[in-house]
Design an enzyme around this catalytic site. Structure first.
Site, PDB file in Angstrom:
ATOM      1  N   TYR A  85       0.997  -1.038   0.097  1.00 22.24           N
ATOM      2  CA  TYR A  85      -0.159  -0.250  -0.060  1.00 22.24           C
ATOM      3  C   TYR A  85       1.171   1.509  -0.036  1.00 22.24           C
ATOM      4  O   TYR A  85       1.416   1.512   1.048  1.00 22.24           O
ATOM      5  CB  TYR A  85      -0.497  -0.142   1.163  1.00 22.24           C
ATOM      6  N   SER A 179       1.498  -7.867   2.256  1.00 21.34           N
ATOM      7  CA  SER A 179       0.275  -6.684   2.275  1.00 21.34           C
ATOM      8  C   SER A 179      -0.715  -6.747   1.390  1.00 21.34           C
ATOM      9  O   SER A 179      -1.335  -7.343   0.903  1.00 21.34           O
ATOM     10  CB  SER A 179       1.072  -5.348   2.874  1.00 21.34           C
ATOM     11  N   GLN A 180      -0.963  -5.561   0.660  1.00 24.04           N
ATOM     12  CA  GLN A 180      -2.011  -5.116  -0.141  1.00 24.04           C
ATOM     13  C   GLN A 180      -1.857  -5.858  -1.659  1.00 24.04           C
ATOM     14  O   GLN A 180      -2.117  -6.546  -2.200  1.00 24.04           O
ATOM     15  CB  GLN A 180      -1.248  -2.886  -1.093  1.00 24.04           C
ATOM     16  N   ASP A 265       1.066  -8.137  14.301  1.00 22.91           N
ATOM     17  CA  ASP A 265       0.857  -7.662  12.719  1.00 22.91           C
ATOM     18  C   ASP A 265      -0.613  -6.764  13.350  1.00 22.91           C
ATOM     19  O   ASP A 265      -1.451  -7.059  13.771  1.00 22.91           O
ATOM     20  CB  ASP A 265       0.593  -8.468  12.042  1.00 22.91           C
ATOM     21  N   HIS A 294       4.034  -6.209  10.935  1.00 23.92           N
ATOM     22  CA  HIS A 294       3.257  -6.394   9.933  1.00 23.92           C
ATOM     23  C   HIS A 294       4.852  -6.109   8.846  1.00 23.92           C
ATOM     24  O   HIS A 294       5.104  -6.728   7.757  1.00 23.92           O
ATOM     25  CB  HIS A 294       2.729  -4.746   8.923  1.00 23.92           C
TER      26      HIS A 294
END
Length: 315
Positions: A85, A179-180, A265, A294
């Site tokens: 992201y 992540s994203q 996370d 994360h």
């Protein structure tokens, strides 16, 4: 870690896909515009990097890098990767791991992003209505206008673009991202049936309602802050988000998958990753990092993922 995350491995989502989930995505991916993928060599050492442009959602140009070992003359397995992201494709020398391992590697830019931590070059031509800063609420009142409709369509087109390059074996393509990028990996795995493998790491975009309920950091709170202002829109917002939930894509994905989850996370709470992992329809493996946030497994997990891809490509 949020107190509600004391036993994330046992969490099973209550999220349900809309009845027209599959027809919505079939319509979205019925592209009228030609792919028109173009590859221009821009950087060559032991690895050659091509500047890639292809037509994504709505025929709008999307950028990427394609890296291959210099001197390659035969078709290679290909890893298509999606960024986290706020990040973009960056500079040509920033993404060389998979080419160094002997694969072709296409790294897709994400429209409108690339000013948070790595530069990007692809605008989002459909910025839409007022939104909370970030991307989570862009066009969120309708599935047809939501930001991630365009991004996910771009990601599917990125796989198509990789497959038309003469140095890529179109029958051996895997997808990955952190992540994203992990959420986009699940979306593409659920929409493209003939991938060799998928490797979503600490995936975002999974079980949106759960993420909003428990994530103290990261992008999910953008939705919370938006709904704190637009108090009458919660049902409408979550109805839209259901079309983009990685849990529902996971339930439609059949290629072998390697997940990673980090138990500390706070941006992508581990229960949301487990929600997608438990829903995944194909063979799946899981690496858990109990003491990481994360950042996940980072270089340690790179090695695990490379072994997984080696096995997947050799089958």
């Amino acid at each position: 870690m949020p107190i509600s995350e004391t036993d994330p491995a046992s969490y099973v989502t209550a999220a349900r896909a809309p009845e027209d989930f599959d027809s919505f995505w079939a319509s979205t991916l019925s592209f009228d515009e030609p792919l028109d993928a173009r590859f221009e060599p821009v950087w060559a050492r032991a690895i050659t990097v091509h500047d890639v442009t292809f037509n994504g959602f709505g025929g709008q140009p999307v950028k990427a890098w394609l890296a291959v070992p210099t001197g390659t003359t035969t078709r290679l397995p290909c890893v298509v990767e999606f960024p986290g992201y706020g990040g973009g494709r960056g500079l040509p020398h920033q993404c060389l791991l998979y080419a160094a391992a002997g694969y072709a590697h296409l790294f897709m830019d994400v429209r409108g992003q690339g000013s948070g931590w790595r530069a990007g070059d692809t605008p989002d031509a459909n910025a839409g209505d007022p939104q909370h800063p970030g991307f989570m609420t862009r066009g969120v009142l309708d599935p047809s206008t939501y930001y991630y409709r365009r991004v996910i369509a771009d990601a599917v087109r990125a796989v198509q673009a990789a497959r038309v390059h003469p140095l890529v074996d179109p029958t051996r393509v895997a997808v990955t991202g952190i992540s994203q990028g992990g959420g986009l990996t699940l979306a593409v795995a659920g929409l493209v049936p003939d991938l060799v493998a998928a490797a979503p790491d600490v995936p975002f975009l999974c079980d949106f309602r759960r993420g909003c309920d428990v994530a103290p950091a990261g992008p999910y709170p953008e939705l919370v802050r938006y709904l704190a202002i637009h108090r009458d829109r919660a049902e409408r917002v979550f109805d839209t988000l259901a079309y983009f939930d990685g849990v529902h894509f996971a339930a439609r994905a059949t290629s072998p998958a390697l997940f990673s989850i980090a138990l500390m996370d706070e941006s992508c709470p581990p229960s949301t990753g487990y929600a997608a992992y438990h829903a995944y329809a194909g063979p799946r493996e899981l690496s858990v990092y109990p003491f990481n946030g994360h950042e996940g497994g980072e270089a340690t997990h790179d090695a695990v993922r490379l072994r997984f891809l080696d096995d997947a490509f050799s089958r």
